[in-house]
Design a protein around this motif. Structure first.
Motif, mmCIF file in Angstrom:
data_model
loop_
_atom_site.group_PDB
_atom_site.id
_atom_site.type_symbol
_atom_site.label_atom_id
_atom_site.label_comp_id
_atom_site.label_asym_id
_atom_site.label_seq_id
_atom_site.Cartn_x
_atom_site.Cartn_y
_atom_site.Cartn_z
ATOM 1 N N PRO A 1 46.874 -26.306 30.324
ATOM 2 C CA PRO A 1 47.574 -26.006 29.068
ATOM 3 C C PRO A 1 49.075 -26.264 29.113
ATOM 4 O O PRO A 1 49.724 -26.078 30.134
ATOM 5 C CB PRO A 1 47.277 -24.528 28.857
ATOM 6 N N CYS B 1 52.468 -25.647 26.335
ATOM 7 C CA CYS B 1 52.937 -25.079 25.078
ATOM 8 C C CYS B 1 53.938 -26.060 24.487
ATOM 9 O O CYS B 1 54.911 -26.440 25.141
ATOM 10 C CB CYS B 1 53.600 -23.721 25.330
ATOM 11 N N ASP C 1 55.283 -24.375 19.260
ATOM 12 C CA ASP C 1 54.612 -23.119 19.616
ATOM 13 C C ASP C 1 53.101 -23.177 19.446
ATOM 14 O O ASP C 1 52.454 -22.158 19.213
ATOM 15 C CB ASP C 1 55.199 -21.922 18.874
ATOM 16 N N LEU D 1 49.560 -24.194 21.400
ATOM 17 C CA LEU D 1 49.005 -24.403 22.729
ATOM 18 C C LEU D 1 48.107 -25.636 22.702
ATOM 19 O O LEU D 1 47.175 -25.721 21.893
ATOM 20 C CB LEU D 1 48.200 -23.178 23.172
ATOM 21 N N TYR D 2 48.388 -26.598 23.576
ATOM 22 C CA TYR D 2 47.572 -27.800 23.718
ATOM 23 C C TYR D 2 46.805 -27.691 25.026
ATOM 24 O O TYR D 2 47.348 -27.246 26.036
ATOM 25 C CB TYR D 2 48.455 -29.053 23.708
ATOM 26 N N LYS E 1 57.388 -27.332 25.701
ATOM 27 C CA LYS E 1 58.267 -26.173 25.823
ATOM 28 C C LYS E 1 58.118 -25.562 27.215
ATOM 29 O O LYS E 1 59.092 -25.247 27.880
ATOM 30 C CB LYS E 1 57.914 -25.144 24.746
ATOM 31 N N MET F 1 50.506 -21.135 29.177
ATOM 32 C CA MET F 1 50.288 -20.525 27.870
ATOM 33 C C MET F 1 51.600 -20.340 27.113
ATOM 34 O O MET F 1 52.656 -20.185 27.720
ATOM 35 C CB MET F 1 49.604 -19.169 28.035
ATOM 36 N N CYS F 2 51.517 -20.333 25.784
ATOM 37 C CA CYS F 2 52.673 -20.030 24.945
ATOM 38 C C CYS F 2 52.953 -18.527 25.010
ATOM 39 O O CYS F 2 52.043 -17.730 25.257
ATOM 40 C CB CYS F 2 52.396 -20.418 23.491
ATOM 41 N N GLN F 3 54.190 -18.158 24.796
ATOM 42 C CA GLN F 3 54.550 -16.740 24.819
ATOM 43 C C GLN F 3 53.850 -15.981 23.698
ATOM 44 O O GLN F 3 53.375 -14.889 23.886
ATOM 45 C CB GLN F 3 56.070 -16.573 24.692
ATOM 46 N N PRO G 1 50.675 -16.249 21.199
ATOM 47 C CA PRO G 1 49.458 -17.020 20.955
ATOM 48 C C PRO G 1 49.469 -17.635 19.566
ATOM 49 O O PRO G 1 49.898 -17.006 18.599
ATOM 50 C CB PRO G 1 48.339 -15.992 21.067
ATOM 51 N N SER G 2 49.055 -18.881 19.478
ATOM 52 C CA SER G 2 49.010 -19.568 18.192
ATOM 53 C C SER G 2 47.593 -19.550 17.638
ATOM 54 O O SER G 2 46.629 -19.532 18.397
ATOM 55 C CB SER G 2 49.491 -21.010 18.341
ATOM 56 N N SER H 1 44.938 -24.608 18.229
ATOM 57 C CA SER H 1 45.137 -25.186 19.562
ATOM 58 C C SER H 1 44.683 -26.630 19.535
ATOM 59 O O SER H 1 43.837 -27.010 18.743
ATOM 60 C CB SER H 1 44.385 -24.402 20.625
#
Length: 92
Positions: free
Chosen positions: A50, A52, A56, A58-59, A79, A83-85, A87-88, A91
């Motif tokens: 993953p 980010c 913002d 997550l890919y 970024k 993981m992103c800070q 959650p989106s 994805s």
């Protein structure tokens, strides 16, 4: 007492303003993905590594971020890896 309240309110307003400015300017920061190492015409692997994006989102991996940039003519950067800070809901 009034001066203290005014100072606190101004400080709070400044913090909120800076937070909005950072969110809007995030696309210009981050690390450029190494899209040239992927053959995007053949698609991406399903390996979960993953990243980010500066949007913002997550890919699942760097290749998918590159593919999404190609499909949408965007320039989302990395970024951070992992993981992103926050959650989106979407994805890649």
């Amino acid at each position: 007492m009034k001066a203290t309240c005014v100072f606190l309110l101004l400080s709070l307003a400044l913090c909120c303003y800076q937070g909005i400015a950072e969110a809007n300017g995030a696309a210009g920061r981050g690390t450029e993905p190494a899209c040239d190492k992927f053959n995007l015409s053949q698609g991406c692997t399903k390996i979960f590594e993953p990243v980010c994006g500066t949007d913002d989102i997550l890919y699942s991996n760097e290749c998918l971020l590159c593919l999404r940039n190609l499909q949408r003519s965007t320039n989302v950067r990395i970024k951070n890896r992992g993981m992103c800070q926050k959650p989106s809901p979407r994805s890649g």
